[in-house]
Design a protein around this motif. Structure first.
Motif, PDB file in Angstrom:
ATOM      1  N   UNK A 132       0.836  -1.213   0.000  1.00 56.70           N
ATOM      2  CA  UNK A 132       0.000   0.000   0.000  1.00 56.70           C
ATOM      3  C   UNK A 132       0.863   1.253   0.000  1.00 56.70           C
ATOM      4  N   UNK A 133       1.938   1.241   0.792  1.00 58.95           N
ATOM      5  CA  UNK A 133       2.825   2.404   0.844  1.00 58.95           C
ATOM      6  C   UNK A 133       3.516   2.582  -0.509  1.00 58.95           C
ATOM      7  N   UNK A 134       4.007   1.468  -1.054  1.00 58.59           N
ATOM      8  CA  UNK A 134       4.742   1.553  -2.324  1.00 58.59           C
ATOM      9  C   UNK A 134       3.865   2.094  -3.452  1.00 58.59           C
ATOM     10  N   UNK A 135       2.556   1.799  -3.348  1.00 61.32           N
ATOM     11  CA  UNK A 135       1.638   2.231  -4.419  1.00 61.32           C
ATOM     12  C   UNK A 135       1.016   3.603  -4.181  1.00 61.32           C
ATOM     13  N   UNK A 136       1.460   4.261  -3.145  1.00 64.86           N
ATOM     14  CA  UNK A 136       0.817   5.507  -2.727  1.00 64.86           C
ATOM     15  C   UNK A 136       0.657   6.521  -3.869  1.00 64.86           C
ATOM     16  N   UNK A 137       1.705   6.725  -4.635  1.00 63.11           N
ATOM     17  CA  UNK A 137       1.663   7.746  -5.686  1.00 63.11           C
ATOM     18  C   UNK A 137       1.376   7.163  -7.076  1.00 63.11           C
ATOM     19  N   UNK A 138       1.037   5.865  -7.122  1.00 67.40           N
ATOM     20  CA  UNK A 138       0.758   5.236  -8.438  1.00 67.40           C
ATOM     21  C   UNK A 138      -0.469   5.839  -9.095  1.00 67.40           C
ATOM     22  N   UNK A 139      -0.397   6.089 -10.391  1.00 62.56           N
ATOM     23  CA  UNK A 139      -1.506   6.655 -11.170  1.00 62.56           C
ATOM     24  C   UNK A 139      -2.037   7.966 -10.602  1.00 62.56           C
ATOM     25  N   UNK A 140      -1.173   8.713  -9.963  1.00 68.66           N
ATOM     26  CA  UNK A 140      -1.583   9.985  -9.353  1.00 68.66           C
ATOM     27  C   UNK A 140      -0.873  11.125 -10.081  1.00 68.66           C
ATOM     28  N   UNK A 141      -1.629  12.170 -10.404  1.00 73.52           N
ATOM     29  CA  UNK A 141      -0.990  13.344 -11.034  1.00 73.52           C
ATOM     30  C   UNK A 141      -0.896  14.497 -10.044  1.00 73.52           C
ATOM     31  N   UNK A 142      -1.973  14.637  -9.270  1.00 73.70           N
ATOM     32  CA  UNK A 142      -2.024  15.765  -8.336  1.00 73.70           C
ATOM     33  C   UNK A 142      -2.088  15.259  -6.904  1.00 73.70           C
TER      34      UNK A 142
END
Ligand code: M6R
Length: 577
Positions: A270-280
């Motif tokens: 979950x931590x590793x995926x925190x910024x996945x597919x996120x732009x803002x």
């Protein structure tokens, strides 16, 4: 805000119940009161000021098998006994304690008849509505709840039934069973380690000495018990004079805890995926938590190819088109109960955005509602001024904004740094601040944010006229206020722009101000000095710089004779909008 305690069980001393209420004093402390039932009548007593005034007005022999108590942070109506809780209904049949705001109280008041009200509070409508509705008490209670709107944690008694009538909507409320009986409280700190039930929004409970029944939409329902993880040691002062002093001193241990906890947490999917597919990334919080967001914004932008922006929660909640479903909404809150921050969470969830909570309270509403929790590992913070938790927020933002934290030595850097930090400074400065009419904090870049936090800390507990500015902004207006009654704290932790901040120092010196420079650089000049320890990373320097500013605020407050833990007009947990 406000704290409530309800009790039903054996006959126990009222003072014992009030001792529990004292655990909630951080939620508000302008007046306090209790009500219990004796010979089918409601006995109600209230006092202005801290709970100790109420305790002093209570007889050691006074006992109750059912009781409600309240510590108030005034929203509607000035601070006086009349407006303190409990509020008793016009026929003396009901007494209620309430935390939250009844938004339609004016309409209800007019309908019932203004002459039937004796206080300026919104809460009195709860007790008076119970008089107005007919039928069994239980039915009246459910009907009354249908008529009120807003936020509430309610605990109500009726003079002939030995039952607590309890309801929750958007304000926290917990129930626990002890050897003496059932306790209801705004915080689990009242339960001495016993497991508890956490009421959900829209839920009610009716409790007598032997039974606890839950209801949703007037129908019986079930609720699971939660394990109590509260550390009772956090609410003991031990060798310290105030909680604020104790909490600043705990900072090194907290940084260590964070390094240990996050060295494991960063390995989770979950931590590793925190910024996945996120732009803002939208960061939001209030007060000190917002200042942490401002640094978080800078640090995340400096590290990732993302657009991160910090917003004050009470502003963001009324803004459209900032959050969409591809936004990561990172909400920062010590308590996890701040109403405006929770409102942003609800808005973000409705939009379908991913919500991450950075909070110190794992059982808080914010933690419960978020998709992922970044814990602050700081233990309970009692002092109204947030200190150790601010440093914890910065440490977590530091980890978050370090790519591949596990392999960059980031955790060891925090541990080494935690052993070196100090909040010390020359005590002569305290007197200069005490005598100054105006206090400015200035800095550039990250230091500009530390300046704002330093100013907030000083003004909230010393009532000094203090402001934090970006150093370059002074000459665009504010410098007009600088004179020989001004003291300026200049924070300089970035050697690339040190000379520029020193220009501002010269400018305020020329206008007669006294200057204190807080720096980890080798600088010289005609100013007082607070030498900061060198941090292995410029981001950690923000923690090194804020610690002496927190201590300064503490020392000045004590020198002025103020209680730093209980500043006027404030409360620890701001659960109203
Ligand atoms: O519990 P929270 O972090 O959400 O609280 C936010 C602010 O109310 C809080 O930081 C406040 O500004 C402090 N009193 C500052 O010391």
């Amino acid at each position: 805000m406000c704290g409530i305690v309800g009790y039903v069980g054996k006959n126990i001393s009222v003072k014992k119940i009030l001792a529990k209420l004292q655990n909630l004093e951080y939620r508000g402390y302008d007046s306090a009161g209790f009500a219990y039932i004796k010979n089918n009548n409601i006995v109600c007593r209230k006092k202005v000021g801290q709970i100790v005034n109420l305790i002093n007005a209570t007889n050691d022999q006074e006992q109750a098998d059912i009781c409600i108590c309240h510590t108030r942070w005034a929203t509607h109506g000035k601070v006086c006994e009349n407006n303190a809780h409990p509020q008793v209904s016009y026929n003396n049949n009901f007494a209620v304690v309430h935390n939250g705001i009844i938004e339609n109280y004016n309409q209800i008041k007019e309908k019932i008849g203004i002459n039937k009200f004796s206080s300026q509070t919104d809460s009195e409508v709860i007790a008076n509505l119970m008089e107005e509705i007919s039928g069994a008490i239980e039915t009246r209670f459910f009907e009354m709840l249908k008529k009120i709107s807003g936020s509430y944690a309610i605990c109500l008694i009726e003079r002939s039934s030995k039952k607590l009538y309890v309801a929750k909507n958007k304000s926290p409320l917990y129930i626990s069973q002890t050897e003496d009986g059932y306790f209801v409280a705004s915080d689990i700190s009242c339960f001495e380690g016993n497991d508890y039930y956490s009421l959900e929004d829209g839920m009610c409970a009716i409790i007598d000495k032997d039974n606890l029944k839950f209801y949703k939409d007037s129908k019986p329902c079930k609720l699971q018990k939660t394990k109590n993880i509260y550390h009772i040691d956090d609410i003991k002062l031990s060798k310290f004079s105030h909680f604020m002093q104790k909490e600043i001193a705990e900072t090194p241990q907290i940084l260590f805890n964070i390094a240990k906890t996050y060295s494991k947490l960063v390995e989770t999917i979950k931590y590793k995926n925190l910024f996945n597919n996120i732009k803002n990334v939208v960061l939001s919080g209030c007060g000190t938590a917002f200042h942490a967001c401002l640094l978080g914004e800078e640090w995340i932008n400096d590290t990732y190819n993302l657009n991160a922006r910090a917003y004050i929660a009470s502003e963001l909640r009324y803004k459209e088109n900032i959050i969409d479903k591809n936004t990561l909404v990172l909400l920062v809150s010590q308590s996890g109960e701040t109403a405006d921050t929770l409102a942003v969470m609800n808005m973000a969830k409705e939009i379908g955005a991913k919500v991450v909570a950075m909070t110190n309270i794992e059982y808080s509403t914010l933690a419960g509602g978020a998709d992922f929790v970044l814990p602050l590992c700081a233990g309970q913070e009692i002092g109204v001024a947030s200190t150790k938790v601010y440093s914890a927020m910065l440490a977590v933002f530091y980890i978050l904004s370090t790519k591949n934290a596990k392999n960059t030595g980031c955790f060891n850097k925090i541990i080494t740094f935690s052993r070196q930090i100090s909040a010390k400074f020359d005590k002569n400065i305290i007197e200069i601040v005490q005598k100054s009419k105006r206090v400015f904090f200035i800095g550039r870049g990250y230091d500009g944010i530390t300046a704002q936090e330093g100013a907030l800390k000083l003004k909230e507990i010393t009532y000094k006229d203090a402001c934090g500015y970006y150093a370059g902004e002074l000459k665009h207006g504010t410098i007009a206020l600088v004179d020989e009654n001004t003291i300026v704290f200049a924070i300089i932790t970035n050697k690339n722009i040190a000379a520029k901040t020193l220009n501002a120092v010269e400018e305020v010196c020329s206008r007669g101000a006294k200057v204190v420079v807080l720096t980890d650089q080798n600088l010289s000049g005609n100013f007082n000095y607070i030498k900061l320890q060198t941090a292995a990373d410029e981001k950690l320097a923000a923690i090194a710089a804020v610690l002496p500013l927190q201590s300064l605020a503490y020392e000045v407050a004590v020198k002025c004779g103020f209680n730093p833990d209980r500043p006027r007009n404030l409360a620890k947990s701001v659960t109203v909008e």
